[in-house]
Design a protein around this motif. Structure first.
Motif, PDB file in Angstrom:
ATOM      1  N   VAL A   1      16.080  -0.651 -19.828  1.00 20.74           N
ATOM      2  CA  VAL A   1      16.894  -1.116 -18.704  1.00 20.74           C
ATOM      3  C   VAL A   1      17.817   0.022 -18.300  1.00 20.74           C
ATOM      4  CG1 VAL A   1      18.604  -2.794 -17.899  1.00 20.74           C
ATOM      5  CG2 VAL A   1      16.793  -3.508 -19.479  1.00 20.74           C
ATOM      6  N   ASN A   2      17.573   0.576 -17.128  1.00 19.44           N
ATOM      7  CA  ASN A   2      18.311   1.760 -16.665  1.00 19.44           C
ATOM      8  C   ASN A   2      18.362   2.854 -17.737  1.00 19.44           C
ATOM      9  OD1 ASN A   2      18.711   0.823 -14.101  1.00 19.44           O
ATOM     10  ND2 ASN A   2      20.908   0.490 -14.301  1.00 19.44           N
ATOM     11  N   GLY A   3      17.223   3.077 -18.358  1.00 17.54           N
ATOM     12  CA  GLY A   3      17.107   4.154 -19.337  1.00 17.54           C
ATOM     13  C   GLY A   3      17.537   3.796 -20.747  1.00 17.54           C
ATOM     14  N   VAL A   4      18.036   2.574 -20.940  1.00 15.37           N
ATOM     15  CA  VAL A   4      18.484   2.127 -22.268  1.00 15.37           C
ATOM     16  C   VAL A   4      17.379   1.309 -22.918  1.00 15.37           C
ATOM     17  CG1 VAL A   4      20.186   0.787 -23.565  1.00 15.37           C
ATOM     18  CG2 VAL A   4      20.891   2.097 -21.544  1.00 15.37           C
ATOM     19  N   LEU A   5      16.989   1.714 -24.126  1.00 13.76           N
ATOM     20  CA  LEU A   5      15.912   1.033 -24.833  1.00 13.76           C
ATOM     21  C   LEU A   5      16.316  -0.375 -25.257  1.00 13.76           C
ATOM     22  CD1 LEU A   5      13.124   1.195 -26.352  1.00 13.76           C
ATOM     23  CD2 LEU A   5      14.430   1.988 -28.337  1.00 13.76           C
ATOM     24  N   LEU A   6      15.450  -1.349 -24.984  1.00 13.09           N
ATOM     25  CA  LEU A   6      15.635  -2.704 -25.492  1.00 13.09           C
ATOM     26  C   LEU A   6      15.232  -2.693 -26.966  1.00 13.09           C
ATOM     27  CD1 LEU A   6      16.208  -5.749 -24.885  1.00 13.09           C
ATOM     28  CD2 LEU A   6      13.734  -5.975 -24.501  1.00 13.09           C
ATOM     29  N   GLU A   7      16.185  -2.922 -27.842  1.00 11.91           N
ATOM     30  CA  GLU A   7      15.929  -2.759 -29.273  1.00 11.91           C
ATOM     31  C   GLU A   7      15.414  -4.016 -29.953  1.00 11.91           C
ATOM     32  OE1 GLU A   7      19.403  -1.103 -31.092  1.00 11.91           O
ATOM     33  OE2 GLU A   7      19.050   0.875 -30.226  1.00 11.91           O
ATOM     34  N   ARG A   8      15.480  -5.141 -29.254  1.00 12.75           N
ATOM     35  CA  ARG A   8      14.985  -6.386 -29.845  1.00 12.75           C
ATOM     36  C   ARG A   8      14.205  -7.169 -28.798  1.00 12.75           C
ATOM     37  NH1 ARG A   8      15.980  -9.754 -34.123  1.00 12.75           N
ATOM     38  NH2 ARG A   8      15.809 -11.978 -33.748  1.00 12.75           N
ATOM     39  N   LEU A   9      12.977  -7.532 -29.114  1.00 15.42           N
ATOM     40  CA  LEU A   9      12.138  -8.281 -28.181  1.00 15.42           C
ATOM     41  C   LEU A   9      12.491  -9.766 -28.238  1.00 15.42           C
ATOM     42  CD1 LEU A   9       8.493  -6.887 -28.323  1.00 15.42           C
ATOM     43  CD2 LEU A   9      10.074  -6.852 -26.397  1.00 15.42           C
ATOM     44  N   SER A  10      13.458 -10.148 -27.424  1.00 10.97           N
ATOM     45  CA  SER A  10      13.826 -11.556 -27.348  1.00 10.97           C
ATOM     46  C   SER A  10      14.301 -11.852 -25.941  1.00 10.97           C
ATOM     47  CB  SER A  10      14.932 -11.891 -28.364  1.00 10.97           C
ATOM     48  OG  SER A  10      16.168 -11.346 -27.949  1.00 10.97           O
ATOM     49  N   ASP A  11      14.305 -13.112 -25.608  1.00 10.03           N
ATOM     50  CA  ASP A  11      14.806 -13.563 -24.315  1.00 10.03           C
ATOM     51  C   ASP A  11      16.263 -13.126 -24.148  1.00 10.03           C
ATOM     52  OD1 ASP A  11      16.018 -15.251 -22.328  1.00 10.03           O
ATOM     53  OD2 ASP A  11      14.266 -16.553 -22.427  1.00 10.03           O
ATOM     54  N   LYS A  12      17.087 -13.441 -25.129  1.00  7.71           N
ATOM     55  CA  LYS A  12      18.525 -13.162 -25.053  1.00  7.71           C
ATOM     56  C   LYS A  12      18.821 -11.669 -24.963  1.00  7.71           C
ATOM     57  CE  LYS A  12      22.940 -14.237 -27.284  1.00  7.71           C
ATOM     58  NZ  LYS A  12      23.497 -12.889 -27.110  1.00  7.71           N
ATOM     59  N   ALA A  13      18.131 -10.874 -25.761  1.00  7.51           N
ATOM     60  CA  ALA A  13      18.404  -9.433 -25.774  1.00  7.51           C
ATOM     61  C   ALA A  13      18.132  -8.805 -24.411  1.00  7.51           C
ATOM     62  CB  ALA A  13      17.566  -8.754 -26.850  1.00  7.51           C
TER      63      ALA A  13
END
Length: 217
Positions: A194-206
């Motif tokens: 998201v805007n170059g920031v890695l999503l570190e947890r695959l969840s709806d909330k994250a």
């Protein structure tokens, strides 16, 4: 009815695998995200990348995906939910990582369908029908069924699609996306930024938390 039961049963079974994958994803992505990249966004959003959304807040949600990936099929429901709620604010950007046997074929189908404005229809079909043609949990390997499913998409010209699949630019897209993934240290799918920031947890909330942080900052 039998197909619906098979789809439901397969998705339920691989949900357990997905939970395990989420844990693996957190640790794997942290260890692999070691590349020193000056401008991450230049690698994530290419001129050729498929994107959708009004993007009034200038927020790019980039997903490395593989149409044959079961985890991508499951997580697509989260991405769709995000898009429904925030399509005015964000753009969804697709990048490929062809990690499976039939990945290249499916990407060729997607890019050819894109010429006819049917990209989303075909991608949704591939994910929704995934247990029938490419369930790794059930050892299903029937990519030929995709041709049958494509006929169910209204106004899709199958003959034109077959011709457009031969476009060498598709191979260039696949190669460039893989190169970008390797530079970023991305090895598995789905992987999101998201805007170059890695999503570190695959969840709806994250995912929603990360996007909303950008929207309301």
């Amino acid at each position: 009815m039998q197909n619906k039961k098979l789809v439901f049963g397969s998705l339920l079974a691989i949900l357990v695998l997905f939970i395990g994958f989420t844990f693996f994803y957190q640790n794997e992505q942290k260890s692999e995200q070691t590349a020193k990249v000056e401008d991450v966004n230049s690698l994530l959003v290419r001129d050729y990348s498929f994107r959708m959304g009004d993007n009034t807040k200038n927020i790019s949600v980039v997903e490395f995906l593989d149409p044959e990936c079961e985890s991508c099929a499951i997580y697509s429901q989260v991405v769709k939910k995000l898009y429904r709620e925030y399509y005015k604010d964000i753009q969804i950007v697709v990048k490929y990582l062809d990690n499976h046997k039939n990945s290249r074929l499916t990407i060729q189908m997607l890019e050819a369908a894109r010429v006819q404005g049917k990209y989303e229809d075909v991608l949704n079909m591939m994910f929704e029908k995934h247990p029938l043609w490419a369930s790794h949990y059930s050892s299903v390997d029937k990519p030929e069924l995709l041709w049958q499913f494509l006929k169910e998409i209204p106004s899709l010209d199958i003959e034109k699609l077959k011709e457009d699949m031969k476009n060498p630019k598709i191979d260039e897209i696949i190669a460039q996306d893989r190169k970008d993934a390797e530079t970023l240290g991305v090895r598995g799918t789905p992987t999101l930024y998201v805007n170059g920031v890695l999503l570190e947890r695959l969840s709806d909330k994250a995912l929603f938390d990360l996007v909303e942080k950008e929207i309301y900052k």
